[in-house]
Design a protein around this motif. Structure first.
Motif, PDB file in Angstrom:
ATOM      1  N   ARG A  79      12.361   1.751  12.143  1.00  0.00           N
ATOM      2  CA  ARG A  79      10.761   1.942  12.435  1.00  0.00           C
ATOM      3  C   ARG A  79       9.880   0.916  11.723  1.00  0.00           C
ATOM      4  NH1 ARG A  79       9.615   4.152  16.575  1.00  0.00           N
ATOM      5  NH2 ARG A  79      11.186   5.778  17.508  1.00  0.00           N
ATOM      6  N   PRO A  85      16.635   0.370  15.928  1.00  0.00           N
ATOM      7  CA  PRO A  85      16.709   0.265  14.439  1.00  0.00           C
ATOM      8  C   PRO A  85      17.834  -0.605  14.258  1.00  0.00           C
ATOM      9  CG  PRO A  85      17.828   2.249  15.706  1.00  0.00           C
ATOM     10  CD  PRO A  85      16.897   1.328  16.650  1.00  0.00           C
ATOM     11  N   MET A  86      17.839  -1.337  12.912  1.00  0.00           N
ATOM     12  CA  MET A  86      19.014  -2.152  12.509  1.00  0.00           C
ATOM     13  C   MET A  86      20.312  -1.169  11.890  1.00  0.00           C
ATOM     14  SD  MET A  86      19.303  -5.533  10.300  1.00  0.00           S
ATOM     15  CE  MET A  86      18.919  -5.044   8.576  1.00  0.00           C
ATOM     16  N   PRO A  87      21.231  -1.277  12.523  1.00  0.00           N
ATOM     17  CA  PRO A  87      22.225  -0.606  11.830  1.00  0.00           C
ATOM     18  C   PRO A  87      22.644  -1.049  10.515  1.00  0.00           C
ATOM     19  CG  PRO A  87      23.066  -2.002  13.665  1.00  0.00           C
ATOM     20  CD  PRO A  87      21.692  -2.034  13.602  1.00  0.00           C
ATOM     21  N   LEU A 100      21.315 -13.358   1.096  1.00  0.00           N
ATOM     22  CA  LEU A 100      20.602 -13.178   2.572  1.00  0.00           C
ATOM     23  C   LEU A 100      19.221 -13.125   2.392  1.00  0.00           C
ATOM     24  CD1 LEU A 100      23.375 -11.694   4.676  1.00  0.00           C
ATOM     25  CD2 LEU A 100      22.252 -13.739   5.006  1.00  0.00           C
TER      26      LEU A 100
HETATM   27  C1  HEC Z   1      22.461  -5.146  16.293  1.00  0.00           C
HETATM   28  C2  HEC Z   1      21.413  -5.923  15.820  1.00  0.00           C
HETATM   29  C3  HEC Z   1      21.139  -6.594  14.591  1.00  0.00           C
HETATM   30  C4  HEC Z   1      22.020  -7.188  13.639  1.00  0.00           C
HETATM   31  C5  HEC Z   1      23.713  -7.488  14.039  1.00  0.00           C
HETATM   32  C6  HEC Z   1      20.972  -7.426  12.451  1.00  0.00           C
HETATM   33  N1  HEC Z   1      20.013  -6.844  12.456  1.00  0.00           N
HETATM   34 FE1  HEC Z   1      18.677  -7.415  11.032  1.00  0.00          FE
HETATM   35  N2  HEC Z   1      17.161  -6.006  12.290  1.00  0.00           N
HETATM   36  C7  HEC Z   1      17.461  -5.841  13.546  1.00  0.00           C
HETATM   37  C8  HEC Z   1      16.520  -4.827  13.788  1.00  0.00           C
HETATM   38  C9  HEC Z   1      16.376  -4.189  15.412  1.00  0.00           C
HETATM   39  C10 HEC Z   1      15.442  -4.713  12.751  1.00  0.00           C
HETATM   40  C11 HEC Z   1      14.236  -3.960  12.809  1.00  0.00           C
HETATM   41  C12 HEC Z   1      14.380  -2.665  12.358  1.00  0.00           C
HETATM   42  C13 HEC Z   1      13.152  -1.850  12.120  1.00  0.00           C
HETATM   43  O1  HEC Z   1      12.245  -1.718  12.742  1.00  0.00           O
HETATM   44  O2  HEC Z   1      13.065  -1.253  10.978  1.00  0.00           O
HETATM   45  C14 HEC Z   1      16.121  -5.728  11.888  1.00  0.00           C
HETATM   46  C15 HEC Z   1      15.210  -5.792  10.532  1.00  0.00           C
HETATM   47  C16 HEC Z   1      15.907  -6.544   9.601  1.00  0.00           C
HETATM   48  C17 HEC Z   1      15.193  -6.948   8.378  1.00  0.00           C
HETATM   49  C18 HEC Z   1      13.595  -6.477   7.945  1.00  0.00           C
HETATM   50  C19 HEC Z   1      14.130  -5.183   7.194  1.00  0.00           C
HETATM   51  C20 HEC Z   1      12.815  -4.528   6.778  1.00  0.00           C
HETATM   52  O3  HEC Z   1      12.898  -3.821   5.670  1.00  0.00           O
HETATM   53  O4  HEC Z   1      11.866  -4.679   7.024  1.00  0.00           O
HETATM   54  C21 HEC Z   1      15.980  -7.814   7.669  1.00  0.00           C
HETATM   55  C22 HEC Z   1      15.578  -8.541   6.507  1.00  0.00           C
HETATM   56  C23 HEC Z   1      17.083  -8.044   8.266  1.00  0.00           C
HETATM   57  N3  HEC Z   1      16.916  -7.313   9.754  1.00  0.00           N
HETATM   58  C24 HEC Z   1      18.116  -8.939   8.152  1.00  0.00           C
HETATM   59  C25 HEC Z   1      19.460  -9.014   8.613  1.00  0.00           C
HETATM   60  C26 HEC Z   1      20.654  -9.487   8.152  1.00  0.00           C
HETATM   61  C27 HEC Z   1      20.862 -10.557   7.119  1.00  0.00           C
HETATM   62  C28 HEC Z   1      21.632  -9.244   9.259  1.00  0.00           C
HETATM   63  C29 HEC Z   1      22.983  -9.647   9.030  1.00  0.00           C
HETATM   64  C30 HEC Z   1      23.703  -9.268   7.729  1.00  0.00           C
HETATM   65  C31 HEC Z   1      21.254  -8.826  10.153  1.00  0.00           C
HETATM   66  N4  HEC Z   1      19.795  -8.245   9.981  1.00  0.00           N
HETATM   67  C32 HEC Z   1      21.720  -8.021  11.512  1.00  0.00           C
HETATM   68  C33 HEC Z   1      18.582  -5.904  14.293  1.00  0.00           C
HETATM   69  C34 HEC Z   1      19.630  -6.301  13.720  1.00  0.00           C
END
Ligand code: HEC
Length: 109
Positions: A79, A85-87, A100
């Motif tokens: 959120r 959401p990001m897992p 990263l």
């Molecule tokens: C399954 C899809 C998915 C994968 C795989 C993924 N992300 Fe994300 N990521 C998201 C989504 C959706 C959000 C927004 C989440 C939210 O609204 O808080 C996000 C948010 C983020 C943010 C912002 C976090 C914040 O605190 O605002 C970062 C940095 C990020 N991702 C880095 C990564 C990195 C580095 C990887 C690989 C190791 C990765 N993501 C893998 C879907 C993904």
């Protein structure tokens, strides 16, 4: 029997290949690809998750931004950007998460 020189060359090539493999994940972009981040993110465009440029823009000038993002990467994020959401990224260790996060922050346009 193989001449000694050919054997040496083979050993050198094997070493070079090992070196390349070890170095392959050392840069931000390579690490992001290797850890599958790019399945949901791109540098410039929103995909499933926010573009890395917009992440850098939001947190770029905050103190402790790298630690904060590293925690989001390791534990997941909910959120902050939208409904999806990001897992937690369990294949990423602390060092890799820091690397990263620092790379992402460096992308501030
Ligand atoms: C399954 C899809 C998915 C994968 C795989 C993924 N992300 Fe994300 N990521 C998201 C989504 C959706 C959000 C927004 C989440 C939210 O609204 O808080 C996000 C948010 C983020 C943010 C912002 C976090 C914040 O605190 O605002 C970062 C940095 C990020 N991702 C880095 C990564 C990195 C580095 C990887 C690989 C190791 C990765 N993501 C893998 C879907 C993904």
């Amino acid at each position: 029997m193989m001449p000694v020189r050919t054997l040496r060359l083979g050993a050198l090539l094997a070493l070079a290949a090992l070196h390349a493999a070890a170095g392959a994940q050392t840069t931000g972009p390579d690490l992001a690809k290797a850890k599958n981040c790019m399945a949901c993110h791109s540098v410039e465009a929103k995909l499933v998750g926010p573009s890395y440029q917009s992440v850098a823009q939001r947190y770029g000038s905050e103190a402790g931004a790298a630690d904060k993002l590293a925690t989001s990467i390791r534990k997941g994020s909910v959120r902050k950007w939208g409904a999806i959401p990001m897992p937690a990224q369990n294949a990423v260790n602390d060092d890799e998460a820091q690397k990263l996060a620092q790379w992402i922050l460096s992308l501030k346009p």
